[in-house]
Design a protein around this motif. Structure first.
Motif, mmCIF file in Angstrom:
data_model
loop_
_atom_site.group_PDB
_atom_site.id
_atom_site.type_symbol
_atom_site.label_atom_id
_atom_site.label_comp_id
_atom_site.label_asym_id
_atom_site.label_seq_id
_atom_site.Cartn_x
_atom_site.Cartn_y
_atom_site.Cartn_z
ATOM 1 N N ASP A 397 0.786 -1.306 -0.091
ATOM 2 C CA ASP A 397 -0.058 0.161 -0.056
ATOM 3 C C ASP A 397 0.881 1.286 0.120
ATOM 4 N N THR A 398 1.030 1.774 -1.234
ATOM 5 C CA THR A 398 2.003 2.976 -1.405
ATOM 6 C C THR A 398 1.440 4.236 -1.337
ATOM 7 N N GLN A 401 2.584 11.361 -3.631
ATOM 8 C CA GLN A 401 1.742 12.277 -4.127
ATOM 9 C C GLN A 401 2.607 12.842 -5.463
ATOM 10 N N THR A 402 1.799 13.441 -6.316
ATOM 11 C CA THR A 402 2.478 14.156 -7.608
ATOM 12 C C THR A 402 3.485 14.996 -7.137
ATOM 13 N N ASP A 487 -1.976 15.538 3.979
ATOM 14 C CA ASP A 487 -2.878 14.411 4.551
ATOM 15 C C ASP A 487 -2.765 14.307 5.913
ATOM 16 N N ARG A 502 -7.177 13.305 3.222
ATOM 17 C CA ARG A 502 -6.889 14.758 3.221
ATOM 18 C C ARG A 502 -7.412 15.580 4.335
ATOM 19 N N ASN A 513 -7.249 13.200 -7.975
ATOM 20 C CA ASN A 513 -7.155 14.317 -6.887
ATOM 21 C C ASN A 513 -8.207 15.555 -7.424
HETATM 22 O O1 PRX Z 1 -4.288 11.690 -0.068
HETATM 23 C C1 PRX Z 1 -3.100 11.068 -0.676
HETATM 24 C C2 PRX Z 1 -3.640 10.284 -1.458
HETATM 25 O O2 PRX Z 1 -3.465 10.613 -2.917
HETATM 26 C C3 PRX Z 1 -3.162 12.146 -2.651
HETATM 27 C C4 PRX Z 1 -2.090 12.401 -3.802
HETATM 28 O O3 PRX Z 1 -2.688 12.419 -5.115
HETATM 29 P P1 PRX Z 1 -1.886 12.438 -6.422
HETATM 30 O O4 PRX Z 1 -0.846 13.641 -6.308
HETATM 31 O O5 PRX Z 1 -2.976 12.414 -7.463
HETATM 32 O O6 PRX Z 1 -0.967 11.165 -6.442
HETATM 33 C C5 PRX Z 1 -1.817 9.940 -6.590
HETATM 34 C C6 PRX Z 1 -0.597 8.864 -6.920
HETATM 35 C C7 PRX Z 1 0.465 8.889 -6.110
HETATM 36 C C8 PRX Z 1 -2.443 12.065 -1.214
HETATM 37 O O7 PRX Z 1 -2.015 12.972 -0.789
HETATM 38 N N1 PRX Z 1 -3.103 8.841 -1.489
HETATM 39 C C9 PRX Z 1 -2.103 8.574 -2.557
HETATM 40 N N2 PRX Z 1 -1.858 7.291 -2.124
HETATM 41 C C10 PRX Z 1 -2.489 6.726 -0.929
HETATM 42 C C11 PRX Z 1 -3.201 7.802 -0.514
HETATM 43 N N3 PRX Z 1 -4.155 7.904 0.334
HETATM 44 C C12 PRX Z 1 -3.804 6.737 1.436
HETATM 45 N N4 PRX Z 1 -3.141 5.780 1.002
HETATM 46 C C13 PRX Z 1 -2.303 5.860 -0.126
HETATM 47 N N5 PRX Z 1 -1.716 4.636 -0.354
#
Ligand code: PRX
Length: 635
Positions: A397-398, A401-402, A487, A502, A513
């Protein structure tokens, strides 16, 4: 030795400790032993979170495509780099070797050059998941152009705003795309968007669906004839480690999307090192990430991370439910996929289908399962573990974020014992902290707070394109000397992290997102709308869905509310994209506001989630009477 490949838990702790105690030595060793540099760095790290300014491997020179392609040619030229699995299972999959990829990237790079693209120019890529997409990213990187990929599900207005923000000179697109049984008119979307883009000089068009399209003379050209003429030789542009590699837009809680800028050296090192360990990739494995390259997951873990490791990476053009809900599992069986990386929303959607869709396929090749994009709930975690992994493939479970460029908190498969819904431990080099609202770090375990990162890592985004102040305000101002993730998280008794979601106005819908502000701006453009507020509410497949509270300029039932709802969703589709459509729209006479005029979303969120037992103190509201009206009308 840099411990490039971590194989057991003790080793993880040892590597992790080193990465915190001596971060510069640690990253210098990783960078030196596993990558190809034209010139070594002068300084491993310079940083100041106050300014903020972060530089990794400053003074070093390289080209990321030499690392992702050229250096593999001698030993792996005939190895498959990319397996392309088309939308239709009736169309044959294509295997692109490292030699093929080299040739394609060089030709494409030469086409870009022939159109006047040079180092530092921005190129917008708006393509479906076809090989030309990966090739376009790499061709830009080959010549030092900065790519800005826009997910090909965004509307023409969203595309145009991204093109204008970074003043792109070129757009690479296709005549259309396949999506399950449908086709989408991508070129038409680009044409509409470009009506308001003055900087675009040329548009290259891939023929994917044989559509009849308009070609604007002097601007648009089919790509294939240009490629046919192009040379297969293209010397890589030598880049500084801190030269921008790409811009990728992400939603913010306010206003326009943020163009996150990632630079070359640090991003390469971090995306490659994480790929190797998070997926325990071994030579010969077939790795598949189901994301679209339009998102950061695709950039780091379909293109750059896998290719920098000489891996075989699958690119899938289609959708999980076409021609039926067994498609993912059919692909796993067909290509003998070893590592499979997807999003909780897909897992939940597939978990609702007849189990036969999974069971009729041989999934025995799988060794590692990944999850990304949103919190994975317990039920989905167990379904994935029981039915796909059959209790033998660990789930990673990774969390990332962008903005972070690569995975930050994650188990390492076969190394870190997993725990459902927990992203577990920080990756080497990552120093998380939980902060309380007053900005104090919360020490110890069994605590929760706002998730921050104390120390830079190589692939942190360096700025927001054209708006460094916003970068500072968004990530480095909430807490002193910390990168704030937006987060919330909790840390359990053994130090494992669980991301709770979030804490700002970004809502994650189906792993996407979405900022509330751009959607509200879109709704407010509808002539009948006075004001609106968007919140998320729990949804069993999407994780969260969007709930809109809308006040109209004229009260009364003069308009058909169902029609209005459709019109509002159409405005959102046009302005933002179909992914931002609202599941529920409630019309109301007022929105709860503080005396300073701020909408109290906390209350709206609770009402939309039907969690009204404790709405908190509403007495300070300017208009407390509207709360009851909203509760009475909740959908
Ligand atoms: O809230 C967290 C959630 O996705 C956000 C980042 O979104 P984005 O920039 O579109 O990138 C998504 C792909 C890396 C984070 O701030 N998020 C991402 N991965 C998880 C997660 N929330 C919980 N568990 C995760 N594994």
């Amino acid at each position: 030795m840099s411990n490039y490949h971590i194989k057991h838990l003790e080793e993880y702790y040892q590597v992790y400790r080193k990465s915190v105690r001596e971060p510069e030595n640690f990253w210098a060793e990783v960078a030196e032993e596993h990558f190809m540099w034209r010139k070594k760095w002068d300084k491993v790290l310079q940083w100041d979170f106050k300014k903020p300014e972060i530089k990794w491997f400053d003074g070093a020179q390289l080209n990321i495509t030499e690392n992702c392609i050229d250096r593999h040619l001698v030993t792996k030229g005939d190895k498959t780099a990319i397996i392309f699995e088309p939308n239709s299972p009736d169309e044959a999959a294509r295997h692109i070797t490292y030699s093929d990829l080299h040739e394609r990237v060089c030709k494409m790079a030469n086409v870009l050059k022939s159109k006047g693209i040079k180092k530092g120019d921005r190129v917008c890529i708006y393509l479906p998941m076809i090989p030309e997409l990966a090739v376009s990213l790499l061709a830009c990187a080959r010549i030092g152009a900065i790519h800005s990929v826009v997910f090909a599900g965004f509307s023409s207005k969203a595309l145009a705003s991204r093109i204008n923000d970074s003043e792109c000179k070129m757009v690479i697109t296709s005549d259309g795309s396949y999506r399950g049984a449908k086709t989408i008119d991508l070129k038409g979307i680009v044409d509409n968007g470009l009506e308001s883009c003055a900087t675009v000089e040329s548009v290259l068009v891939v023929n994917r669906i044989d559509a009849e399209i308009n070609m604007k003379t002097g601007r648009d050209e089919w790509l294939q004839p240009l490629l046919d003429e192009a040379s297969v030789h293209c010397a890589p542009e030598i880049m500084e480690a801190e030269d921008p590699l790409f811009i990728l837009y992400t939603s913010g809680s306010t206003g326009k999307p943020k163009g996150m800028v990632h630079t070359t050296g640090g991003y390469m090192v971090y995306s490659a090192y994480t790929f190797k360990n998070v997926f325990q990739y071994h030579d010969g494995d077939v790795y598949w990430c189901t994301a679209d390259i339009g998102w950061i997951t695709g950039h780091s873990y379909i293109v750059y991370g896998p290719l920098a490791n000489g891996a075989t990476t699958v690119m899938f053009e289609g959708v999980p439910h076409y021609p039926d809900f067994g498609r993912f599992w059919e692909i796993v069986e067909k290509h003998k996929v070893n590592q499979f990386y997807t999003a909780p929303t897909a897992i939940r959607a597939l978990g609702k289908q007849n189990i036969e869709f999974v069971e009729k396929h041989d999934l025995s090749s799988l060794k590692v399962l990944g999850s990304v994009g949103e919190p994975i709930n317990e039920e989905a975690w167990h379904w994935y573990n029981d039915n796909v992994g059959k209790h033998k493939s660990p789930i990673v479970d990774t969390w990332w974020q962008t903005e972070t460029g690569g995975v930050m908190i994650t188990p390492l498969p076969y190394v870190t014992p997993t725990k459902p819904t927990y992203a577990t431990l920080p990756f080497p080099g990552i120093q998380p902290a939980l902060l309380d609202e007053s900005g104090e770090e919360i020490k110890g375990n069994q605590v929760d707070g706002r998730l921050c990162i104390k120390f830079p890592w190589p692939s942190i985004a360096r700025t927001i394109w054209g708006d460094h102040q916003r970068y500072k305000d968004t990530y480095f101002s909430a807490f002193e000397n910390m990168y704030f993730t937006g987060d919330g998280a909790l840390r359990d008794e053994v130090g494992y992290y669980r991301i709770t979601g979030r804490v700002d106005d970004v809502i994650i819908v189906s792993g996407h997102n979405l900022g509330t502000a751009p959607i509200e701006d879109a709704i407010n453009e509808h002539p009948a709308v006075a004001e609106s507020a968007i919140v998320g509410f729990p949804h069993d497949v999407k994780g969260n869905a969007l709930y809109g509270y809308v006040t109209l300029k004229e009260t009364g039932e003069s308009r058909n509310q169902d029609n209005l709802r459709k019109e509002i969703n159409q405005v959102i589709t046009d302005r933002v994209g179909a992914i931002a459509k609202l599941d529920k729209i409630q019309f109301t006479n007022g929105l709860p506001k503080t005396r300073s005029g701020k909408i109290m979303r906390r209350i709206l969120r609770k009402i939309a989630s039907k969690d009204i037992s404790n709405l908190g103190d509403t007495s300070t509201l300017l208009n407390p009477e509207c709360v009851q009206e909203i509760m009475d009308g909740v959908l």
